[in-house]
Design an enzyme around this catalytic site. Structure first.
Site, PDB file in Angstrom:
ATOM      1  N   CYS A  88     -28.031 -15.478  17.183  1.00 46.89           N
ATOM      2  CA  CYS A  88     -28.423 -16.726  16.562  1.00 46.89           C
ATOM      3  C   CYS A  88     -29.926 -16.806  16.386  1.00 46.89           C
ATOM      4  O   CYS A  88     -30.662 -15.951  16.860  1.00 46.89           O
ATOM      5  CB  CYS A  88     -27.990 -17.898  17.452  1.00 46.89           C
ATOM      6  SG  CYS A  88     -26.254 -17.847  17.898  1.00 46.89           S
ATOM      7  N   GLY A 104     -27.959 -16.449  11.531  1.00 45.42           N
ATOM      8  CA  GLY A 104     -26.704 -17.177  11.722  1.00 45.42           C
ATOM      9  C   GLY A 104     -26.417 -18.104  10.562  1.00 45.42           C
ATOM     10  O   GLY A 104     -27.280 -18.893  10.178  1.00 45.42           O
ATOM     11  N   ASN A 147     -29.765 -17.987  22.050  1.00 42.49           N
ATOM     12  CA  ASN A 147     -29.487 -16.716  21.364  1.00 42.49           C
ATOM     13  C   ASN A 147     -29.250 -15.666  22.431  1.00 42.49           C
ATOM     14  O   ASN A 147     -30.115 -15.447  23.265  1.00 42.49           O
ATOM     15  CB  ASN A 147     -30.695 -16.331  20.486  1.00 42.49           C
ATOM     16  CG  ASN A 147     -30.584 -14.936  19.876  1.00 42.49           C
ATOM     17  OD1 ASN A 147     -31.586 -14.279  19.657  1.00 42.49           O
ATOM     18  ND2 ASN A 147     -29.387 -14.488  19.589  1.00 42.49           N
ATOM     19  N   GLY A 148     -28.088 -15.037  22.385  1.00 44.56           N
ATOM     20  CA  GLY A 148     -27.791 -13.983  23.357  1.00 44.56           C
ATOM     21  C   GLY A 148     -26.386 -14.117  23.882  1.00 44.56           C
ATOM     22  O   GLY A 148     -25.542 -14.768  23.264  1.00 44.56           O
ATOM     23  N   TYR A 207     -31.774  -3.496  12.190  1.00 41.96           N
ATOM     24  CA  TYR A 207     -31.003  -4.269  11.222  1.00 41.96           C
ATOM     25  C   TYR A 207     -31.244  -5.780  11.270  1.00 41.96           C
ATOM     26  O   TYR A 207     -31.363  -6.432  10.236  1.00 41.96           O
ATOM     27  CB  TYR A 207     -29.513  -4.012  11.451  1.00 41.96           C
ATOM     28  CG  TYR A 207     -28.574  -4.998  10.798  1.00 41.96           C
ATOM     29  CD1 TYR A 207     -28.297  -4.940   9.433  1.00 41.96           C
ATOM     30  CD2 TYR A 207     -27.963  -6.016  11.545  1.00 41.96           C
ATOM     31  CE1 TYR A 207     -27.440  -5.852   8.832  1.00 41.96           C
ATOM     32  CE2 TYR A 207     -27.098  -6.929  10.944  1.00 41.96           C
ATOM     33  CZ  TYR A 207     -26.835  -6.840   9.596  1.00 41.96           C
ATOM     34  OH  TYR A 207     -25.987  -7.746   9.002  1.00 41.96           O
TER      35      TYR A 207
HETATM   36  P1  AMP Z   1     -19.513  -0.680   7.505  1.00 40.76           P
HETATM   37  O1  AMP Z   1     -19.606   0.357   6.418  1.00 40.76           O
HETATM   38  O2  AMP Z   1     -18.270  -1.490   7.381  1.00 40.76           O
HETATM   39  O3  AMP Z   1     -19.690  -0.053   8.831  1.00 40.76           O
HETATM   40  O4  AMP Z   1     -20.715  -1.689   7.276  1.00 40.76           O
HETATM   41  C1  AMP Z   1     -22.025  -1.230   7.305  1.00 40.76           C
HETATM   42  C2  AMP Z   1     -22.939  -2.344   6.895  1.00 40.76           C
HETATM   43  O5  AMP Z   1     -22.847  -3.421   7.849  1.00 40.76           O
HETATM   44  C3  AMP Z   1     -24.397  -1.924   6.865  1.00 40.76           C
HETATM   45  O6  AMP Z   1     -24.908  -2.212   5.579  1.00 40.76           O
HETATM   46  C4  AMP Z   1     -25.096  -2.761   7.893  1.00 40.76           C
HETATM   47  O7  AMP Z   1     -26.319  -3.254   7.415  1.00 40.76           O
HETATM   48  C5  AMP Z   1     -24.147  -3.903   8.166  1.00 40.76           C
HETATM   49  N1  AMP Z   1     -24.162  -4.309   9.582  1.00 40.76           N
HETATM   50  C6  AMP Z   1     -24.575  -3.622  10.642  1.00 40.76           C
HETATM   51  N2  AMP Z   1     -24.422  -4.316  11.784  1.00 40.76           N
HETATM   52  C7  AMP Z   1     -23.912  -5.496  11.444  1.00 40.76           C
HETATM   53  C8  AMP Z   1     -23.557  -6.664  12.165  1.00 40.76           C
HETATM   54  N3  AMP Z   1     -23.700  -6.714  13.484  1.00 40.76           N
HETATM   55  N4  AMP Z   1     -23.061  -7.710  11.479  1.00 40.76           N
HETATM   56  C9  AMP Z   1     -22.900  -7.638  10.131  1.00 40.76           C
HETATM   57  N5  AMP Z   1     -23.233  -6.568   9.398  1.00 40.76           N
HETATM   58  C10 AMP Z   1     -23.724  -5.508  10.038  1.00 40.76           C
END
Ligand code: AMP
Length: 473
Positions: A10, A36, A110-111, A251
């Site tokens: 968050c 979020g 957050n956490g 990310y």
């Molecule tokens: P996938 O191919 O389904 O593994 O999705 C990969 C994509 O999900 C990448 O573009 C990442 O930037 C994104 N991503 C990575 N971690 C998360 C996360 N915790 N929540 C949402 N998206 C994520």
């Protein structure tokens, strides 16, 4: 409703001593929207009266002029909460506000706590009645049940019982409190604006309101901000090893933020450079999966000498009310978010820079659209190692079984996604790109080694499931 406890990633914000506290918090939350999108909320105090407004959806959907104007007072905290499937519930929106014998107290968290269930059971035995399944509520009850005489001591005592990942902003009637767990999993910074103190998950929130960055809240620090100024104390001794979340750099945080003292974009660019050194590729073009792959793609292009171009365009205006298309047109939903630029990729050998592969399913769909757009060869380079283990400290990853990297070789992932080649950045390469020594970071999602174990063991962390299980026996 499942998994709330796994997914408390968050954005938190707080301000003390500004006549436009609510409006500035609203703006700060805009800058933290990426942390979020499920719900947003603000609680304010004028030193006597406490007001709140919370709702489901984006900051822009939750607040209007009238609501912001009704949030009077020069003290405020705010929160944006991450969207999770099936758990869109106003009860779990934050800040969480309660009235105790010592006055109002609100928390924005957050956490993820790793001792939530034990603590909740203990507090329930002492008479606490819980309204939500949020671990943030546990913090409030722990404070309310503390036997210490002084209110500040009670806050410190309550928070000291929490274990795991927490960066929090608390509001009491005459001040705000910023606190960060002793390992410092999640970021939290202190700034100043027109003589008022500001706290935020990320420094991009300071930039938006023209606040000046002062410093990070230290791991294990609890900072009381009142009209007497700042009073820093500790909830633990300083000896605990830091566990800064490396995924904040990879990310989660915004590229224009500085977290743990260093800029996110420049760190990601270095990841891209390391990736180009470790996993070169014969290609005509580097393209990023926007937005999170953009910085690493610049680094990859600079290091390799392969030109960077915009091969995909992101739609930023989807929002949470996007209606999923029916099954037979489901494939189109991936294009709602990302669409290839056909004239750029057609007939080209491209190297696609992605920040991470989690399940692999989104990547598979995106790569298909690039093939349909006429790309001749598609190589993927990922700016972090394969994810093999879930996060118990606040990042939304699926279970180990769903993490494709936990059970598939790189070659199997390549085939699943449909790539001509695939390579990930090594853990050593990732460390080289980081602006801090490697012993400062939590990398448990890449190694499966955890700095603090959840109370019920790996893979059994979901508090809501735990509660419903215990209630049945
Ligand atoms: P996938 O191919 O389904 O593994 O999705 C990969 C994509 O999900 C990448 O573009 C990442 O930037 C994104 N991503 C990575 N971690 C998360 C996360 N915790 N929540 C949402 N998206 C994520």
């Amino acid at each position: 409703m499942a998994n709330d406890y796994l997914k408390d990633k968050c954005g938190v914000f707080g301000i003390f001593g500004h006549k436009d506290a609510a409006r500035l918090t609203y703006l700060g939350l805009y800058a933290l929207q990426h942390r979020g999108q499920e719900s947003a909320g603000i609680v304010t105090s004028d030193g006597r009266l406490v007001r709140e407004h919370k709702g489901m959806g984006l900051v822009s959907e939750v607040f209007n002029e009238e609501e912001i104007s009704s949030l009077t007072g020069n003290i405020a905290i705010g929160h944006t909460r991450y969207s999770t499937t099936g758990s869109s519930n106003i009860k779990n929106a934050q800040p969480f506000l309660v009235e105790t014998l010592a006055g109002h107290i609100a928390v924005a968290h957050n956490g993820n706590l790793v001792n939530a269930l034990t603590l909740r059971r203990k507090l329930e035995k002492e008479g606490a009645i819980f309204q939500s399944s949020m671990d943030s509520e546990i913090a409030i009850h722990a404070i309310a049940h503390s036997k210490k005489k002084d209110f500040k001591e009670r806050i410190k005592d309550g928070i000291s019982q929490l274990e795991g990942a927490f960066s929090m902003a608390l509001l009491v009637e005459d001040g705000i409190i910023a606190v960060r767990d002793k390992r410092g999993f999640r970021p939290l910074s202190l700034g100043k604006l027109d003589g008022a103190y500001v706290i935020a998950s990320e420094t991009c929130a300071f930039d938006l309101i023209h606040a000046e960055f002062i410093r990070d809240i230290e791991p294990g620090e609890i900072l009381f901000i009142t009209d007497k100024g700042l009073k820093s104390d500790r909830i633990s001794d300083k000896k605990t090893r830091c566990s800064f979340c490396v995924f904040e750099y990879i990310y989660f945080s915004r590229p224009d933020s500085s977290i743990y003292g260093h800029n996110v974009h420049l760190t990601r660019k270095r990841q891209g450079r390391e990736l180009a050194k470790e996993a070169p590729c014969k290609a005509d073009l580097v393209i990023a999966i926007p937005d999170s792959g953009s910085s690493a793609a610049i680094g990859y292009s600079e290091q390799s000498g392969i030109p960077l171009d915009m091969g995909m365009v992101r739609n930023h205006y989807i929002g949470r009310t996007f209606i999923q298309p029916a099954q037979h047109i489901r494939d189109l939903s991936v294009r709602v978010k990302l669409n290839p630029v056909k004239d750029v990729v057609k007939g080209k050998k491209i190297v696609v820079i992605e920040d991470s592969i989690v399940r692999g399913t989104t990547s598979k769909a995106r790569i298909r659209t690039l093939r349909e757009a006429g790309a001749k060869e598609i190589h993927m380079r990922v700016s972090c190692p394969p994810h093999i283990s879930p996060c118990y400290y606040g990042i939304d990853f699926p279970t180990k079984e769903e993490l494709i990297g936990s059970s598939h070789t790189v070659e199997e992932v390549r085939r699943f996604i449909g790539l001509d080649s695939l390579a990930y950045l090594s853990l050593e390469g990732l460390y080289k790109a980081m602006p801090l020594p490697k012993n400062k970071f939590c990398v448990s999602c890449f190694t499966g080694k955890y700095h603090v174990l959840p109370e019920h063991g790996i893979g059994k962390f979901n508090l809501e499931n735990q509660l419903s299980f215990l209630n049945k026996i």
